[in-house]
Design a protein around this motif. Structure first.
Motif, PDB file in Angstrom:
ATOM      1  N   LEU A  42       0.821  -1.290   0.087  1.00  0.00           N
ATOM      2  CA  LEU A  42      -0.163  -0.030   0.035  1.00  0.00           C
ATOM      3  C   LEU A  42       0.736   1.322  -0.016  1.00  0.00           C
ATOM      4  O   LEU A  42       0.651   2.209  -0.743  1.00  0.00           O
ATOM      5  N   THR A  49      -4.891   1.890   4.697  1.00  0.00           N
ATOM      6  CA  THR A  49      -5.476   2.477   3.476  1.00  0.00           C
ATOM      7  C   THR A  49      -6.013   3.977   3.866  1.00  0.00           C
ATOM      8  O   THR A  49      -5.617   4.907   3.171  1.00  0.00           O
ATOM      9  N   ILE A  61      -8.452  -1.122  -4.094  1.00  0.00           N
ATOM     10  CA  ILE A  61      -8.286   0.315  -3.224  1.00  0.00           C
ATOM     11  C   ILE A  61      -8.467   1.474  -4.056  1.00  0.00           C
ATOM     12  O   ILE A  61      -7.571   1.425  -4.991  1.00  0.00           O
TER      13      ILE A  61
END
Length: 241
Positions: free
Chosen positions: A160, A192, A219
């Motif tokens: 991420l 996130t 995402i």
């Protein structure tokens, strides 16, 4: 050509699992790609996945199944830690109107991808030898992409931190994973949010032949990522968020 190195086509399996079927041109280029991989594997450690059935499942189906639902025309896509060119190379073949950047820190692998792109006339591919921590802070790459793909490169928090800074607002990161624990799912939401994204969905579709676990985490970038991310080279893996 040696018969045992002919890739299966599995049109019905494609249709059943993805509601899509490859064109004759797709099949031809995949075979050429497979031939190049087998040849290069003699001197370059690209992949341990070399039997036709395994290659189809783990390098073609697994690369494409998570992204076939999208219209990728004119979309900018980065494949982070592409290795031998997966998922980027199969995607470039199926979506000739997409614009792909295949990135890896290993120059030998990127040189192979450049050669293959030239041989197969894949004109929609750019290559990059670099680290995600470096390009994430470079204005030529930061906030530039519609999609960031990252396949089994590192733990989720690291993936991420590598990918979200590269996305435009509204862009999508797809994390290709195997197993996914409940604990990891909770952590994904936290990290996130910190990086400016929100989880859109998590899919769980086992591979069609060997029935291996496959989770994909989607995402969306909903706000700008703080300038402090990604941190300098090595920090995301040493000190994960």
């Amino acid at each position: 050509m040696i018969t045992e190195n002919i890739l299966p086509t599995y049109e019905q399996l494609w249709k059943k699992t993805t509601n899509w079927t490859p064109s004759a041109e797709n099949l031809k280029l995949w075979q050429e790609l497979y031939n190049e991989i087998l040849e290069a594997n003699k001197y370059l450690n690209l992949t341990r996945i070399t039997t036709p059935e395994e290659f189809w499942e783990k390098n073609l189906w697994d690369s494409l199944a998570p992204i076939l639902e999208y219209d990728l025309k004119d979309k900018k896509i980065i494949d982070i830690g592409t290795g031998g060119g997966f998922p980027g190379l199969p995607i470039s073949i199926v979506f000739p109107d997409a614009k792909l950047t295949l990135m890896d820190s290993v120059a030998k692998k990127i040189n192979f991808i450049k050669e293959v792109a030239k041989k197969l006339n894949l004109t929609n591919i750019d290559t990059l030898v670099d680290r995600a921590e470096v390009i994430g802070q470079d204005q030529n790459y930061r906030k530039q992409y519609d999609f960031a793909l990252i396949r089994a490169v590192a733990e989720i928090s690291v993936c991420l931190e590598y990918s979200l800074p590269l996305l435009k607002i509204g862009g999508i990161t797809i994390l290709y994973r195997g197993n996914l624990t409940e604990e990891e799912k909770i952590k994904i939401d936290e990290i996130t949010h910190k990086l400016g994204g929100k989880v859109v969905k998590i899919t769980n579709q086992n591979t069609p032949i060997q029935n291996h676990h496959r989770h994909c985490i989607y995402i969306e970038k909903v706000k700008l990522t703080s300038k402090k991310y990604p941190r300098e080279v090595g920090k995301p893996t040493k000190f994960p968020l």
